[in-house]
Design an enzyme around this catalytic site. Structure first.
Site, PDB file in Angstrom:
ATOM      1  N   LYS A  80       0.839  -1.201   0.000  1.00 34.54           N
ATOM      2  CA  LYS A  80       0.000   0.000   0.000  1.00 34.54           C
ATOM      3  C   LYS A  80       0.878   1.257   0.000  1.00 34.54           C
ATOM      4  CE  LYS A  80      -3.988   1.659   2.802  1.00 34.54           C
ATOM      5  NZ  LYS A  80      -4.782   1.364   4.025  1.00 34.54           N
ATOM      6  N   SER A 155      -9.818   1.095   3.000  1.00 36.17           N
ATOM      7  CA  SER A 155      -8.950   1.917   2.193  1.00 36.17           C
ATOM      8  C   SER A 155      -7.877   1.141   1.435  1.00 36.17           C
ATOM      9  CB  SER A 155      -8.278   2.965   3.073  1.00 36.17           C
ATOM     10  OG  SER A 155      -7.399   2.334   3.991  1.00 36.17           O
ATOM     11  N   SER A 179      -9.892  -1.508   7.169  1.00 35.37           N
ATOM     12  CA  SER A 179      -9.321  -1.227   5.852  1.00 35.37           C
ATOM     13  C   SER A 179      -8.570  -2.370   5.184  1.00 35.37           C
ATOM     14  CB  SER A 179      -8.411  -0.002   5.921  1.00 35.37           C
ATOM     15  OG  SER A 179      -9.189   1.170   5.948  1.00 35.37           O
TER      16      SER A 179
END
Ligand SMILES: [Zn+2]
Lengths: 488, 479
Positions: A80, A155, A179
């Site tokens: 990420k 996310s 997330s």
């Protein structure tokens, strides 16, 4: 899809160790796959092919020496874009960090490098990890590989989508209120949020410090366990990490759950939950019962305060964590500002997207004098009660089974203008963050329209091994994890 | 006479003399470091960085707390103090707020002026911010030096118990000495490692409620503190006497102009939105740790003064002066250890050394004459090699950088004490011959004129003549 890209981490490690393939070859395959197939998914924000090839060569040399190879040596991975990477642009998918090239590697990245992993790139996310649909990325939304009109969740939407699409065998996300688990459920992969403090947060761009935790994502439980083992552990640079030894997670996968007790929380099967999701999770608990676990009803009475509590604590911490983006030292600084106050406010107005701005304002409000006691302090008290519920429940059961989200993946654009409906999506994941517990999300079914459904297993603090083993037992007894998106 | 009473409270920020910063491994000693060279991602607040507590700084804070009789709390909490400023990289300062490390305690002031005790409210740990630099190449731009970011500080907050500028000055000097004694702070106001803000209000004598206070900043010397406090008291009295109201505000001391100036009023005051820093666990200090720190507490000024009077037989007044500064006290003890009679050493230090030091702002650390040299000098007076007056000449020469080879200086300056009676007699004869009037006065009974002749001879011998010998020979000749 290229043949090599269909294989999991464990298989790839075997091939690499046996010198059946080289890391250079494998990395090249993955880079080609990403280049060819990611444009329709948009899961990568930054690719680092040159650095990846360098790392692959080094990994091949290490493998050739036959010494010090780990489960990740030579394996291409992606992470990420919230992980700070030295010399590689790290944006957190925000305009304000659009051109930020960090001067250091965080602990997790340093560990991955030390293990010989090959980083192919940085994965998309909601800006500063705020969002549940990946639509708040400053670089465009990620599409769900199962259906491009759906969100992959957020996310860590990029991290989940890339694994599901075969663009990386494993990835890392972060989980502040769900997330990792929610996008894992939406994309049909395995995602684990470990105990708060199990993995160092040093080098992860902070959203809400007391909730954030790194989470591995993979196509199956074994790969997820291997990834956790590579990055877990106490870190002197993060005062909130726990000084407990890291078990060999992969080795603890026996698949035996006989004698274990699984709790089904009454409060997680309420009105508003999609019937397909409910029946899939109930069916999963039946599978565990068949495997020898005892399934009991439990109660987590303070669950209903979780969402309110979270939406006070997380923005409060975020408002302070994001204060450093002021246009003075790095990132976007407004060019037109006439004075200091204008530099601060213009840089932030131009740099932050709407969801981030909303949460900063919310956080500033709940911490301001006159409101602190009514909101922040009360939320902290509620948090203690929520945590107490879980600890009470764990006197009766070894793990808790629950849905990950109330519904299967929703459409892109469907909830973007309705924050409350969007926030409700995290209603089953948030309590776990508030309590600091480990929670795992894995596929447990598909809807009539062939979309993945996830289930959540919640464990005692630091008992990731137990949780992974329960997931592994379920995985061996079912075939949901073998389902992959149909290629376009 | 006084219709108003001043109410003064002081907030002191002292930089702890740790090797590394409060929350990272960067060096904490910034002397001569070019801007932005002692920084790292942590202290410049880069995304993803986290603070970790410097145990050494905590230990120093505990030491101060113990020395001042504070309660050391087993659990204290680091909080974030949120505000925007270009030299504050994280957009918040890590400080302690609701639960500080130390509370209570007091500063015991014992000087010629006062013998009193000022209670403390709290001592807490925090990190320093950077500093803005203007007029640094570009007149249009401002620059930021982040070196100081994250340097450990303790904030020592007194109660509102001082009533005069003198008390404020004495409190500060005593506090500074305690910190220097403990070795936890260099205590230099000019360099900013010991900084003071003063809260000042006035109230009619007899009134219990406090008046509206103003906060004074930018106080860079003890003198500035005393002057600013005195000025501010007068200013507030004038405002009230003129029928006005004192407004709550922050004021800057303008040392050159000798006045305080308004900086910002309460309306613009910050809402710091303090909350516990989630990146740091509560700071826990157990009894064992406190015990270990207590065992390292050095002898403090007052105890040392009492010991000096006892062990060295010097007066209490001398002992108090000498222990005001730990380095001076150490200097005295070393001089005595080198064989100088303690009383003589004390006299020399108080009269000669302190006079010289007063002129240089640097203190004893910059003194070129080591204790062994002072002891040697005193020894030469004792054995009659040189006179006290000659010794002072030598001392001054050494202090002004002519080297510390005492015997070499005596020789080169031809200052050997003259005990040759033939030479002295010749000087006496010359003096008598040149001053017949004084000779007559002496012989007619004015014995005080003897002193005049001694002076003449000392002058002629440039002070090298042995004064006892001169006296003896003179008396014989003048008969
Ligand atoms: Zn630093």
């Amino acid at each position: 899809m290229r043949e090599l890209c269909k294989k999991g981490l464990a298989q790839l490690a075997e091939l690499l160790k046996g010198r059946k393939i080289s890391s250079v070859e494998l990395t090249r395959e993955y880079l080609a796959e990403i280049e060819e197939r990611d444009p329709s998914i948009n899961s990568f924000v930054t690719l680092c092919p040159e650095a990846a090839m360098e790392a692959a060569k080094a990994a091949d040399a290490r493998l050739a020496r036959g010494e010090g190879a780990t489960a990740l040596t030579g394996v291409p991975i992606a992470i990420k874009d919230i992980f700070v990477t030295k010399g590689v642009r790290t944006t957190c998918c925000s305009r304000i960090l659009e051109n930020y090239v960090p001067p250091y590697d965080g602990t997790v990245v340093a560990k991955l490098k030390a293990s010989g992993a090959v980083m192919t790139g940085k994965l998309s996310m909601d800006e500063f990890a705020m969002g549940s649909s990946n639509e708040f990325s400053a670089f465009g939304p990620v599409k769900n590989p199962w259906d491009r009109s759906l969100t992959p969740g957020g996310s860590s939407g990029g991290s989940a989508a890339a694994v599901a699409a075969g663009l990386t065998p494993v990835s890392l996300g972060t989980d502040t209120g769900g997330s990792v688990r929610q996008p894992a459920a939406f994309c049909g992969v395995v995602g684990l949020k470990p105990t708060y403090g199990r993995i160092s947060r040093y080098g992860i761009i902070a959203f809400a410090s007391s909730l954030d935790q790194v989470g591995p994502m993979a196509r199956d439980v074994r790969d997820c366990a291997a990834m956790l083992g590579a990055v877990a552990g106490h870190d002197e640079l993060d005062a909130t990490t726990i000084p407990a030894p890291v078990p060999d997670y992969a080795a603890s996968l026996t698949g035996d759950v006989r004698g274990k007790t699984v709790g089904v929380p009454r409060e997680y099967f309420v009105e508003g939950i999609d019937p397909e999701v409910e029946s899939a999770v109930r069916a999963a608990s039946d599978v565990l019962a068949r495997l020898g676990a005892k399934v009991i009803d439990i109660s987590l009475p303070h669950t209903r305060y979780s969402l309110a509590c979270y939406y006070i604590i997380a923005p409060a911490e975020a408002s302070a964590n994001l204060a450093r983006y002021d246009g003075v030292r790095y990132g976007h600084g407004s060019r037109n500002a006439k004075d200091l106050d204008a530099l601060f406010s213009d840089s932030r107005t131009e740099g932050f997207g709407p969801e981030v701005a909303l949460r900063i304002v919310l956080g500033t409000y709940v911490l301001s004098s006159g409101y602190y006691d009514a909101y922040y302090l009360k939320a902290r008290k509620a948090r203690t009660l929520i945590k107490g519920d879980f600890l009470e429940a764990f006197k009766e059961c070894d793990a808790i089974i629950a849905p990950v989200t109330p519904t299967p993946p929703f459409r892109l654009g469907e909830k973007i203008d309705d924050p409350i409906r969007m926030y409700l999506n995290d209603i089953f994941t948030i309590p776990v963050n508030l309590a600091g517990l480990p929670g795992l999300s894995m596929p447990c079914g598909v809807t009539k329209s062939a979309l993945p459904i996830g289930m959540q297993l919640i464990g005692r603090p630091l008992e990731e091994a137990e949780l992974l083993n329960m997931a592994y037992a379920y995985e061996r007894a079912t075939e949901w994890h073998t389902k992959v998106p149909v290629e376009d | 006479m006084a219709r108003y009473e001043a109410v003064i409270g002081l907030e002191v920020h002292a930089q702890l003399a740790t090797r590394s910063k409060m929350f990272c491994a960067c060096a904490s000693n910034l002397k001569d470091a070019p801007p932005n060279t002692t920084v790292c991602p942590v202290c410049t607040g880069h995304p993803g960085t986290l603070p970790t507590v410097n145990a050494g700084a905590v230990e120093m804070a505990i030491k101060v707390g113990l020395a001042l009789g504070c309660k050391i709390h087993a659990r204290s909490i680091f909080a974030r103090k949120n505000y925007f400023y270009p030299d504050l990289p994280k957009g918040y300062q890590i400080s302690q707020y609701e639960s500080p490390l130390c509370t209570g305690g007091s500063v015991k002031v014992k000087t010629k002026r006062t013998d009193s005790e000022f209670p403390l409210i709290r001592i807490h740990l925090e990190e320093d911010a950077g500093k803005l630099m203007h007029d640094y190449g570009h007149p249009e731009k401002s620059h930021v030096d982040f070196n100081r970011c994250g340097v450990p500080l303790i904030e020592i907050v007194s109660g509102p118990d001082m009533r005069s500028p003198g008390e404020a000055g004495d409190y500060l000097r005593t506090l500074r000495n305690v910190l220097v004694y403990l070795g936890v702070c260099e205590g230099n106001l000019q360099e900013g490692n010991f900084r003071c803000d003063a809260n000042i209000s006035i109230r009619p004598v007899g009134q219990r409620e406090f008046g509206t206070r103003a906060e004074m900043k930018n106080l860079n010397s003890f003198k500035a503190v005393e002057r600013a406090v005195a000025y501010e008291i007068e200013r507030q009295i004038k405002v009230v006497d003129g029928g006005g109201k004192v407004v709550q505000e922050t004021r800057l001391w303008n040392d050159a102009a000798g006045r305080t100036e308004s900086m910002r009023s309460k309306e613009e005051a910050h809402d710091y939105r303090y909350f516990p820093d989630p990146d740091l666990m509560p700071l826990t200090v157990d009894e064992k740790w406190i015990g270990r720190v207590r065992a390292t507490l050095p002898e403090l000024a007052h105890a040392k003064a009492m010991r000096f009077t006892r062990d060295y037989g010097i007066t209490e007044a001398d002992a108090l002066i000498m222990t005001e500064d730990k380095r001076l006290a150490d200097y005295f003890e070393e001089t005595a250890a080198c064989g100088a009679p303690p009383k003589k050493a004390a006299n020399w230090i108080i009269s000669e050394l302190l006079r010289e030091l007063k002129e240089s702002e640097e203190g004893i650390a910059a003194c070129p004459i080591g204790p062994e040299k002072l002891a040697e000098l005193i020894g030469l007076i004792e054995d009659g090699t040189i006179s006290g007056k000659t010794a002072k000449t030598i001392f001054a020469a050494m202090y002004r950088g002519e080297g510390v080879d005492i015997r070499g200086l005596i020789e080169s300056k031809n200052l050997q004490q003259n005990t040759d009676s033939k030479i002295i007699e010749k000087h006496i004869d010359d003096a008598i011959a040149a001053n017949p009037k004084q000779l007559e006065q002496y012989r007619s009974g004015k014995k005080a004129v003897l002193g005049f002749f001694v002076g003449q001879i000392m002058k002629a011998t440039e002070g090298t003549a042995n004064p006892e010998l001169v006296n003896e020979l003179l008396k014989r000749k003048l008969k």
